[in-house]
Design an enzyme around this catalytic site. Sequence first.
Site, PDB file in Angstrom:
ATOM      1  N   ARG A  52     -46.200  -6.278 -23.287  1.00 21.30           N
ATOM      2  CA  ARG A  52     -44.772  -6.247 -22.956  1.00 21.30           C
ATOM      3  C   ARG A  52     -43.934  -6.344 -24.229  1.00 21.30           C
ATOM      4  O   ARG A  52     -42.883  -5.708 -24.348  1.00 21.30           O
ATOM      5  CB  ARG A  52     -44.415  -7.360 -21.969  1.00 21.30           C
ATOM      6  CG  ARG A  52     -42.964  -7.267 -21.515  1.00 21.30           C
ATOM      7  CD  ARG A  52     -42.612  -8.246 -20.424  1.00 21.30           C
ATOM      8  NE  ARG A  52     -42.794  -9.609 -20.865  1.00 21.30           N
ATOM      9  CZ  ARG A  52     -42.812 -10.668 -20.050  1.00 21.30           C
ATOM     10  NH1 ARG A  52     -42.648 -10.496 -18.749  1.00 21.30           N
ATOM     11  NH2 ARG A  52     -42.990 -11.873 -20.524  1.00 21.30           N
ATOM     12  N   ARG A 101     -22.860  -8.497 -41.881  1.00 22.56           N
ATOM     13  CA  ARG A 101     -22.656  -8.178 -40.470  1.00 22.56           C
ATOM     14  C   ARG A 101     -22.160  -6.753 -40.308  1.00 22.56           C
ATOM     15  O   ARG A 101     -21.208  -6.347 -40.986  1.00 22.56           O
ATOM     16  CB  ARG A 101     -21.638  -9.150 -39.860  1.00 22.56           C
ATOM     17  CG  ARG A 101     -21.385  -8.914 -38.371  1.00 22.56           C
ATOM     18  CD  ARG A 101     -20.498 -10.018 -37.796  1.00 22.56           C
ATOM     19  NE  ARG A 101     -20.274  -9.817 -36.364  1.00 22.56           N
ATOM     20  CZ  ARG A 101     -19.248  -9.138 -35.838  1.00 22.56           C
ATOM     21  NH1 ARG A 101     -18.336  -8.583 -36.634  1.00 22.56           N
ATOM     22  NH2 ARG A 101     -19.129  -9.024 -34.533  1.00 22.56           N
ATOM     23  N   LYS A 151     -37.247  -7.833 -22.725  1.00 18.57           N
ATOM     24  CA  LYS A 151     -37.138  -9.301 -22.798  1.00 18.57           C
ATOM     25  C   LYS A 151     -36.344  -9.714 -24.038  1.00 18.57           C
ATOM     26  O   LYS A 151     -36.900 -10.177 -25.034  1.00 18.57           O
ATOM     27  CB  LYS A 151     -38.535  -9.933 -22.795  1.00 18.57           C
ATOM     28  CG  LYS A 151     -38.536 -11.402 -22.408  1.00 18.57           C
ATOM     29  CD  LYS A 151     -39.928 -11.866 -22.049  1.00 18.57           C
ATOM     30  CE  LYS A 151     -40.034 -13.363 -21.879  1.00 18.57           C
ATOM     31  NZ  LYS A 151     -39.217 -13.926 -20.820  1.00 18.57           N
ATOM     32  N   GLU A 183     -33.752 -11.606  -9.481  1.00 23.12           N
ATOM     33  CA  GLU A 183     -34.795 -12.549  -9.905  1.00 23.12           C
ATOM     34  C   GLU A 183     -34.156 -13.907 -10.168  1.00 23.12           C
ATOM     35  O   GLU A 183     -32.946 -14.066 -10.055  1.00 23.12           O
ATOM     36  CB  GLU A 183     -35.512 -12.029 -11.155  1.00 23.12           C
ATOM     37  CG  GLU A 183     -34.583 -11.757 -12.322  1.00 23.12           C
ATOM     38  CD  GLU A 183     -35.246 -11.012 -13.486  1.00 23.12           C
ATOM     39  OE1 GLU A 183     -36.465 -11.132 -13.670  1.00 23.12           O
ATOM     40  OE2 GLU A 183     -34.510 -10.324 -14.214  1.00 23.12           O
ATOM     41  N   LEU A 207     -37.083  -8.334 -15.074  1.00 24.35           N
ATOM     42  CA  LEU A 207     -38.144  -8.414 -16.071  1.00 24.35           C
ATOM     43  C   LEU A 207     -39.480  -8.186 -15.354  1.00 24.35           C
ATOM     44  O   LEU A 207     -39.703  -8.716 -14.263  1.00 24.35           O
ATOM     45  CB  LEU A 207     -38.147  -9.795 -16.734  1.00 24.35           C
ATOM     46  CG  LEU A 207     -39.153  -9.876 -17.885  1.00 24.35           C
ATOM     47  CD1 LEU A 207     -38.661  -9.104 -19.103  1.00 24.35           C
ATOM     48  CD2 LEU A 207     -39.446 -11.307 -18.259  1.00 24.35           C
TER      49      LEU A 207
HETATM   50  N1  PDD Z   1     -39.073 -16.405 -18.656  1.00 22.87           N
HETATM   51  N2  PDD Z   1     -37.660 -13.028 -15.131  1.00 22.87           N
HETATM   52  C1  PDD Z   1     -36.970 -13.561 -16.154  1.00 22.87           C
HETATM   53  C2  PDD Z   1     -35.499 -13.298 -16.240  1.00 22.87           C
HETATM   54  C3  PDD Z   1     -37.621 -14.364 -17.112  1.00 22.87           C
HETATM   55  O1  PDD Z   1     -36.940 -14.882 -18.131  1.00 22.87           O
HETATM   56  C4  PDD Z   1     -39.019 -14.609 -16.967  1.00 22.87           C
HETATM   57  C5  PDD Z   1     -39.790 -15.428 -17.962  1.00 22.87           C
HETATM   58  C6  PDD Z   1     -39.696 -14.029 -15.867  1.00 22.87           C
HETATM   59  C7  PDD Z   1     -41.172 -14.221 -15.653  1.00 22.87           C
HETATM   60  O2  PDD Z   1     -41.932 -13.481 -16.586  1.00 22.87           O
HETATM   61  P1  PDD Z   1     -43.369 -13.981 -17.043  1.00 22.87           P
HETATM   62  O3  PDD Z   1     -44.169 -14.150 -15.815  1.00 22.87           O
HETATM   63  O4  PDD Z   1     -43.860 -12.883 -17.903  1.00 22.87           O
HETATM   64  O5  PDD Z   1     -43.179 -15.297 -17.757  1.00 22.87           O
HETATM   65  C8  PDD Z   1     -38.980 -13.240 -14.987  1.00 22.87           C
HETATM   66  C9  PDD Z   1     -39.754 -17.185 -19.688  1.00 22.87           C
HETATM   67  C10 PDD Z   1     -40.863 -18.030 -19.168  1.00 22.87           C
HETATM   68  C11 PDD Z   1     -38.704 -17.966 -20.465  1.00 22.87           C
HETATM   69  O6  PDD Z   1     -37.657 -17.387 -20.717  1.00 22.87           O
HETATM   70  O7  PDD Z   1     -38.945 -19.115 -20.849  1.00 22.87           O
END
Ligand code: PDD
Length: 287
Positions: A52, A101, A151, A183, A207
Amino acid sequence: MTRTVYVNGEYLPETEAKVSIFDRAFLMADGVYEVTSVLGGKLIDFDGHAKRLKRSLSELDIREPLTTEDLLAIHRELVARNGIEDGLVYLQITRGSPGDRDFAFPDPETCAPTVVLFTQNKPGLADSPSARTGIKVISIEDIRWGRRDIKTVQLLYPSMGKMMAKKAGCDDAWMVEDGAVTEGTSNNAYIVKGGKIITRNLSSDILHGITRAAVLRFAREAQMEVEERPFTIDEAKAADEAFVTSASAFVTPVVEIDGSAIGTGTPGRVAQRLREIYLDESRKAGV
Ligand code: PDD
């Protein structure tokens, strides 16, 4: 014990680690991240997170500064140096520091990406009280940008969502767009109705959770029915169960949404079973 962190090729005490004030992530949130859990000293789902990460970088035209093998070695070194049995490894890669910047991206030939990794020690991560009691969520509008499949470190709205939940005496918020749940602020959201697991289909709206992919695979292998489609808050309130998944929460039951108890108002059997399967299988496959 002072934590040892990794910055651009060096292992340093956290107090000595430095990133430029001109770093694109500091000024523009121009960076991506990953969070990988550690259980029994082993990295969980490392390959999924590495894949990812590659995709996030490629979608933003940020050069891949390290190979997957290098990244794995750094993760392992930090876990070892910091004596992590249970916890998390946070990784962030930014477009780098052009030394001033400017909205335009810097020349990738002269501006190297910034790479930072650190560990978070969380003894008993897999036995969190919230897994036993379940969590309470509120619903809030999803006003994030349209590329949630990348992400990025743009986490201001998710942070605000957590604070709105806290203010309401709850643990987290589920975000809603055009009437359907996208989500959680830092996790993927699910409901269970008549034994069927329902979760939003993959698109740029959410995500693509690494834990989600594993949990859905295990659910299908265990002959559970899975439906990937959007669902509403009303549907969630009328569900038998609800839960969330993420690298830090694994599978965590949701027992209340906007003040309405879900099912019996206690952690559901499907969520509990999926949590057990996920933890068992992931520990076995840890690297
Ligand atoms: N967060 N959706 C969002 C918006 C997220 O930030 C995350 C993960 C997930 C779950 O993805 P995964 O299973 O790959 O962790 C879904 C991480 C844990 C964080 O920001 O700390």
